[in-house]
Scaffold this motif. Sequence first.
Motif, PDB file in Angstrom:
ATOM      1  N   PRO A  89       0.824  -1.204   0.000  1.00  0.00           N
ATOM      2  CA  PRO A  89       0.000   0.000   0.000  1.00  0.00           C
ATOM      3  C   PRO A  89       0.856   1.252   0.000  1.00  0.00           C
ATOM      4  O   PRO A  89       2.061   1.203   0.259  1.00  0.00           O
ATOM      5  CB  PRO A  89      -0.795  -0.145   1.305  1.00  0.00           C
ATOM      6  CG  PRO A  89       0.041  -1.023   2.162  1.00  0.00           C
ATOM      7  CD  PRO A  89       0.721  -1.970   1.228  1.00  0.00           C
ATOM      8  N   LEU A 176      -2.649   2.663   5.226  1.00  0.00           N
ATOM      9  CA  LEU A 176      -3.397   1.610   4.565  1.00  0.00           C
ATOM     10  C   LEU A 176      -2.602   0.313   4.631  1.00  0.00           C
ATOM     11  O   LEU A 176      -1.394   0.291   4.387  1.00  0.00           O
ATOM     12  CB  LEU A 176      -3.656   1.965   3.093  1.00  0.00           C
ATOM     13  CG  LEU A 176      -4.760   3.002   2.842  1.00  0.00           C
ATOM     14  CD1 LEU A 176      -4.680   3.490   1.403  1.00  0.00           C
ATOM     15  CD2 LEU A 176      -6.129   2.406   3.124  1.00  0.00           C
ATOM     16  N   THR A 178      -2.608  -3.994   3.551  1.00  0.00           N
ATOM     17  CA  THR A 178      -3.120  -4.879   2.512  1.00  0.00           C
ATOM     18  C   THR A 178      -2.800  -6.317   2.890  1.00  0.00           C
ATOM     19  O   THR A 178      -2.167  -6.574   3.912  1.00  0.00           O
ATOM     20  CB  THR A 178      -2.522  -4.530   1.136  1.00  0.00           C
ATOM     21  OG1 THR A 178      -3.239  -5.235   0.118  1.00  0.00           O
ATOM     22  CG2 THR A 178      -1.050  -4.887   1.051  1.00  0.00           C
ATOM     23  N   CYS A 269      -5.270   0.776  -8.713  1.00  0.00           N
ATOM     24  CA  CYS A 269      -4.316   0.128  -7.815  1.00  0.00           C
ATOM     25  C   CYS A 269      -3.076  -0.331  -8.560  1.00  0.00           C
ATOM     26  O   CYS A 269      -2.064  -0.650  -7.950  1.00  0.00           O
ATOM     27  CB  CYS A 269      -4.945  -1.082  -7.132  1.00  0.00           C
ATOM     28  SG  CYS A 269      -6.500  -0.734  -6.336  1.00  0.00           S
ATOM     29  N   ASN A 317      -7.192  -2.934   0.329  1.00  0.00           N
ATOM     30  CA  ASN A 317      -6.570  -2.035   1.285  1.00  0.00           C
ATOM     31  C   ASN A 317      -7.512  -1.747   2.442  1.00  0.00           C
ATOM     32  O   ASN A 317      -8.735  -1.782   2.300  1.00  0.00           O
ATOM     33  CB  ASN A 317      -6.180  -0.717   0.619  1.00  0.00           C
ATOM     34  CG  ASN A 317      -4.956  -0.838  -0.262  1.00  0.00           C
ATOM     35  OD1 ASN A 317      -4.177  -1.777  -0.130  1.00  0.00           O
ATOM     36  ND2 ASN A 317      -4.778   0.112  -1.164  1.00  0.00           N
ATOM     37  N   TYR A 354       1.562  -4.451   6.531  1.00  0.00           N
ATOM     38  CA  TYR A 354       1.915  -3.152   5.991  1.00  0.00           C
ATOM     39  C   TYR A 354       3.340  -2.839   6.432  1.00  0.00           C
ATOM     40  O   TYR A 354       3.781  -3.290   7.495  1.00  0.00           O
ATOM     41  CB  TYR A 354       0.943  -2.067   6.445  1.00  0.00           C
ATOM     42  CG  TYR A 354       0.735  -1.945   7.927  1.00  0.00           C
ATOM     43  CD1 TYR A 354       1.408  -0.989   8.687  1.00  0.00           C
ATOM     44  CD2 TYR A 354      -0.161  -2.783   8.583  1.00  0.00           C
ATOM     45  CE1 TYR A 354       1.205  -0.868  10.054  1.00  0.00           C
ATOM     46  CE2 TYR A 354      -0.381  -2.669   9.948  1.00  0.00           C
ATOM     47  CZ  TYR A 354       0.302  -1.713  10.683  1.00  0.00           C
ATOM     48  OH  TYR A 354       0.103  -1.605  12.033  1.00  0.00           O
TER      49      TYR A 354
END
Length: 682
Positions: A89, A176, A178, A269, A317, A354
């Motif tokens: 992210p 964020l 993921t 994305c 996310n 993350y």
Amino acid sequence: MTLRRSRTRCARHTPPVPSSSVSSGSMSLAAPAHDAAAARPRNVLGAVVRRSCLPLAVTTALVLTAQPAAAAPAEAAPDTPATTVPSDPPTETDRVIVKFKDTAAPETTKEKVVETAAEDALDGARAPEATEHVKTTAGQADVIKLDRELDEGEQKKVLSEIQADPAVEYAEADRLATTSWVPNDTYTNFQWSLWPNQGGVDFTSAWDLSRGNGQTIAVLDTGITSHGDLNSKVVPGRDFINDTDLSRDGNYRDANPQDEGDWSGAGECSPAARPSSWHGTHVAGLAAGVTQNGAGISGAAPGAKIQPVRVLGKCTNGWVSDIADGVAWAAGAPVDGQPANPKPSSVVNLSLNYPGECGWTMQNAINTAVNRRVPVVVAAGNSAVNAGGTAPANCENTIVVGASDNNGNTAGYSNTGAVVDVLAPGGTGQFPMLSTVNAGTTRPAGATYGNMYGTSMATPLVSGTVALMKQRDPAITPARVEQILTSTASGRLGSLNLNPAAAVRAVAPTSFSASGGIGAAWRATGGAARWGNPVMNEANAADGGRYQEFVKNGRKVTIYWHRSTGAHIVENGTVVGKKFISGGRERGYGFPSTDEMRVKGGAYQVHRKGASVTKVLWSPATGAHAVKETGAIGGAWKRAGYEKGWGWPTTEEYRSGGEVQQKFSNGVTAHWTSQRGVWTTR
């Protein structure tokens, strides 16, 4: 906010598939072979799916035909993905999390602190303005949205300036996160990961000891879709996505954790469009999919339930602050503005990660879960680096899972390092992990099955193992769970590969009874229905007393007995109960001579130690403080009308200038000296 991503497109070279071997949208799964000739699953096409990089989609049309043992797959390209898929992210963010010492301060005051700090920190650059108070987290921190994104350098400066404000307890960026997954489009005809003679681990022997009955696994992920191998196992969950840019359902947090799809259009994305992964559905099936129903897949914990908590949305996310609140809620802790969890989970599964450090917000949420005896199992990540640089793998009090291949070796993509507690089968490009998915390319459609590989797939196998362990001892601590998982690990790497059977065997099944005065008090006040079952035998307390602990849904109470007081209940999780514990339990205030009493404006509990009587009182405005009722100040407080007279205590007794003093909420300060006795001032 615009989500920015970089992604390398993949060139996939798949051998032609015989039409008679393709099952589109559904499948029937042949029983796994356990003889020597089928000791290891093969690529069902008898060839290798070669890649120049990681694929972008999860397959939903499965090929399920067994291959002879002699048909060894051709040599594959090295299984070393260059990046996590979906890609890591963004490092930029337009949100900060700030915990103020005075949590009740006005929102405008809090926003002003953030704006002033930004102005001071970003000299010469446009300082962002606070545009929205997004929410208050479970840990009473404030999430504040800015009018522009800050890069990593700006974040560091602004957060440092916010942290320097004396009104602030801590500050960090809201990032964020993921998932830790690598989707794949090859197929297997059985779940090799569950069978020790096929390169997996020994779940079959573990199931002889436990099925995970009575346990619930919280899957914090993209949500869940309707599936015949899951629906009967699902208990009420929740959607915790508080950002309509990500949620896709057009609203904020609600009671519907359905996966709305994490698909993305071209340029959102990644340069190319990407279909939905149904990652949460896949993880849920691996953890506790329906077993012995004659179809589909088997879950690691066949008797456990699944609690879907949706924290990841568009582009796969999710905000760290939402994930942290989901962890706390799943464990049964209160979350601001959210209803109580009707069925707190026994273990939390986080197949996500993350980059960067574990911040206060996530750590506090994990600590909240662990303090409720709910283990938190997290993925190590798929970047082939040290997991110490990836959160929440680098958070304390977590069980960190790396991925192994079908030979028991560390998978080439798996993060490693000292923070990794155990390896579990995560699969590879040739030998992926089969589980429940959905046939939809964007929004949910029909139920089906598909393959993925990654530490995301390894993590639910460990969460399932924890559920098996907790059936044997529901009160086992997360620290003990972690110690057993690591000490029983075996395999080619010696002491790292998950051994479910050995881990379950190491947990002694618990069966305790309550008798005598403690048992009588337990039954008279509601028994197991109110307080849960005993999690230990009756044991010795101080001064000839006895005690026994009981747990229900992670909430612990302790019943104490002494000949001078009889048996009474201390509710460990209430503010009054915590005050008793921090005061030294029965060695401090003495044994409880009442249960905790709720009264208008607060609560109290009385304790006796010899001739000394101490009352612990709590009100929302004053917190919990003790009054020594048999002392001079406490006696005068009683004569003045208890809390209706001087008010609730706002301090303990303390010494000041040769006096003993104590303050009360009605503006009274009580003073005592041996020469003068007790007097008050206002």
